[in-house]
Design an enzyme around this catalytic site. Structure first.
Site, PDB file in Angstrom:
ATOM      1  CB  THR A 198      -7.439  -4.465   2.434  1.00  0.00           C
ATOM      2  OG1 THR A 198      -6.477  -4.037   3.401  1.00  0.00           O
ATOM      3  CG2 THR A 198      -7.371  -3.577   1.206  1.00  0.00           C
ATOM      4  CD  GLU A 228      -7.211  13.187   4.245  1.00  0.00           C
ATOM      5  OE1 GLU A 228      -6.681  14.008   3.475  1.00  0.00           O
ATOM      6  OE2 GLU A 228      -7.483  12.008   3.925  1.00  0.00           O
ATOM      7  CD  GLU A 275      -5.982   4.869   4.936  1.00  0.00           C
ATOM      8  OE1 GLU A 275      -5.420   5.477   5.858  1.00  0.00           O
ATOM      9  OE2 GLU A 275      -5.371   4.068   4.174  1.00  0.00           O
ATOM     10  CE  LYS A 322      -3.486   2.101   7.099  1.00  0.00           C
ATOM     11  NZ  LYS A 322      -4.437   2.798   6.242  1.00  0.00           N
ATOM     12  CD  GLN A 375      -1.837   4.310  10.946  1.00  0.00           C
ATOM     13  OE1 GLN A 375      -3.021   4.203  10.636  1.00  0.00           O
ATOM     14  NE2 GLN A 375      -0.920   4.721  10.107  1.00  0.00           N
ATOM     15  NE  ARG A 384      -7.364   7.098   9.761  1.00  0.00           N
ATOM     16  CZ  ARG A 384      -6.655   7.064   8.641  1.00  0.00           C
ATOM     17  NH1 ARG A 384      -5.367   6.802   8.683  1.00  0.00           N
ATOM     18  NH2 ARG A 384      -7.235   7.287   7.476  1.00  0.00           N
ATOM     19  CG  HIS A 428      -4.005  11.012   2.700  1.00  0.00           C
ATOM     20  ND1 HIS A 428      -5.026  11.051   3.620  1.00  0.00           N
ATOM     21  CD2 HIS A 428      -3.189   9.989   3.089  1.00  0.00           C
ATOM     22  CE1 HIS A 428      -4.845  10.093   4.532  1.00  0.00           C
ATOM     23  NE2 HIS A 428      -3.744   9.443   4.227  1.00  0.00           N
ATOM     24  CG  ASP A 465      -5.670  -0.173   3.368  1.00  0.00           C
ATOM     25  OD1 ASP A 465      -5.861  -1.375   3.613  1.00  0.00           O
ATOM     26  OD2 ASP A 465      -4.594   0.402   3.625  1.00  0.00           O
ATOM     27  CG  ASP A 475      -2.005   1.040   1.126  1.00  0.00           C
ATOM     28  OD1 ASP A 475      -2.490   1.286   0.011  1.00  0.00           O
ATOM     29  OD2 ASP A 475      -2.380   1.603   2.167  1.00  0.00           O
ATOM     30  CD  GLU A 496      -5.455   2.889  -0.108  1.00  0.00           C
ATOM     31  OE1 GLU A 496      -4.769   2.170  -0.875  1.00  0.00           O
ATOM     32  OE2 GLU A 496      -5.258   2.969   1.126  1.00  0.00           O
TER      33      GLU A 496
END
Length: 419
Positions: free
Chosen positions: A260, A367, A202, A256, A243, A240, A136, A236, A129, A204
């Site tokens: 996915t 975001e 996410e 992660k 992480q 948070r 971003h 994905d 990834d 993607e």
């Protein structure tokens, strides 16, 4: 404009200009077959192969569509892919009687999408990834390091990436259980164990490797395109808070590795060719091994919707575009293999979160809500800072042609409580 004898609406993602590949089985139960999407139908390529419709291509009598994944077909390269595409566009054409006027063959080879279950299309050996959206990376950098240090010193010089878990890549429609792990509350000196509280998506895309390279032999950037089969949408999922505590010094791990999600239809690079466009200017100039010639961005509209247990219809929360990506797919693949790393058929490479230049085009809840400081208000009055149990995240993507679309369908996943 080329048209099929099968009626396809202008807003369908699957006209004759697309013809993506996927793996399906009847909902009533059957062995997996390989097919291509056309309008609201699937053309059964396993069946057509048994009938000998591909004997005059470079495949000859080889039975790549009798496999249970696309890997064998993907490994054959662009020449075979182009020949099969020509055969399919010919037999699906509105003025070709082969399939149109043969009721028995048509009935045997065309299946309604509503009658099937889509399966993971590729046996994925490895998953990488990237982190290739400048918008971003800048947004996240501002949140955690401040505006003056938003981008790390290496970001404008190389495509940053991490290696994910191929085993937890799942097809669209698969429910996702909320992950558990270590969390460190702001008011505590020690971590605690529990379910993720800041679950995120996410937005993607990803691409599959068609043919790989030998260990020790990098793929030069001017040859990288020959090794790419096609693209899918990716969600994905990201924990948070897990992480934030775990990522120093080696980066994502448990945040992660739990899931996915990918869309079931693989859109070939040939179908995307008309939608190439110029990407962002790269300054400073990349090192020679990363310098690609021509336009390698793609004008792919990307939307994100959320469907809560209370909402009757999905609600759009973001609209972005793949053309915003700073590092293109050739640069990603060339960089990945510059050490001599050997890619293999079926390897999946993700773009990283795709955020645009405006707040309504950001590709993650992190975001869109700016770390939860600006909650999203839904039509029924609910608010969301991050994804809650029972929420379904739906992503859709398509290219806009003159009177048609080339699309990916969607990738969706519903969040269940942790086990």
């Amino acid at each position: 404009m080329q048209k099929s004898f099968i009626e396809v609406s202008q807003d369908s993602h699957f006209p004759i200009q697309n013809l993506p590949y996927g793996v399906f089985q009847l909902k009533k139960g059957s062995v997996p077959h390989i097919g291509t999407a056309i309008g609201d139908y699937i053309l059964d390529l396993t069946m057509l192969e048994e009938r000998g419709l591909f004997l005059l291509t470079a495949l000859g009598a080889e039975r790549v569509f009798s496999e249970r994944t696309l890997n064998a077909f993907m490994s054959k390269g662009k020449e075979v892919r182009m020949q099969i595409r020509t055969v399919l566009q010919t037999i699906l054409s509105e003025d070709n009687p082969l399939l149109r006027d043969d009721e028995e063959l048509r009935t045997a080879s065309l299946v309604k999408m509503e009658d099937v279950q889509m399966l993971l299309p590729v046996e994925i050996g490895d998953y990488t990834d990237f982190y290739s959206s400048r918008e971003h990376a800048t947004n996240v950098g501002i949140m955690f390091r401040g505006k003056d240090n938003a981008l790390m010193p290496n970001w404008l010089h190389l495509p940053v990436a991490y290696h994910g878990r191929a085993s937890s890549v799942v097809v669209s429609g698969t429910d996702i259980h909320r992950p558990k792990g270590q969390l460190k509350p702001a008011d505590s000196d020690k971590p605690v164990f529990g379910p993720c509280k800041l679950l995120d998506f996410e937005l993607e895309t990803g691409y599959f490797i068609s043919s790989g390279n030998k260990l020790g032999e990098p793929i030069p950037i001017d040859k990288a395109y020959e090794h790419i089969f096609g693209m899918v949408l990716i969600n994905d999922w990201s924990a948070r808070d897990i992480q934030t505590w775990e990522y120093v010094p080696l980066g994502p791990f448990l945040a992660k590795n739990f899931a996915t999600s990918i869309s079931p239809w693989v859109v070939t690079m040939e179908a995307l060719e008309p939608f190439k466009t110029k990407g962002p200017e790269q300054e400073p100039e990349p090192l020679p091994y990363l310098q690609s010639k021509g336009d390698w961005a793609y004008d792919i509209n990307l939307d994100v919707f959320i469907k809560t247990e209370k909402l009757s219809e999905p609600f759009k929360i973001s609209g972005s575009n793949f053309k915003y990506m700073y590092w293109n797919i050739l640069q990603q693949l060339a960089h990945h293999t510059i050490t001599g790393c050997n890619m293999r058929t079926g390897d999946l490479l993700g773009s990283g979160t795709i955020s645009g230049p405006t707040p309504d085009s950001y590709g993650s809840m992190l975001e869109l809500t700016w770390r939860g400081e600006k909650p999203i208000r839904l039509p029924d009055g609910e608010e969301r800072k991050f994804i809650q149990d029972g929420d379904e995240v739906i992503m859709s993507g398509y290219c806009k042609g003159d009177g048609y679309r080339v699309g990916f369908g969607d990738v969706r996943g519903r969040v269940l409580p942790g086990l």
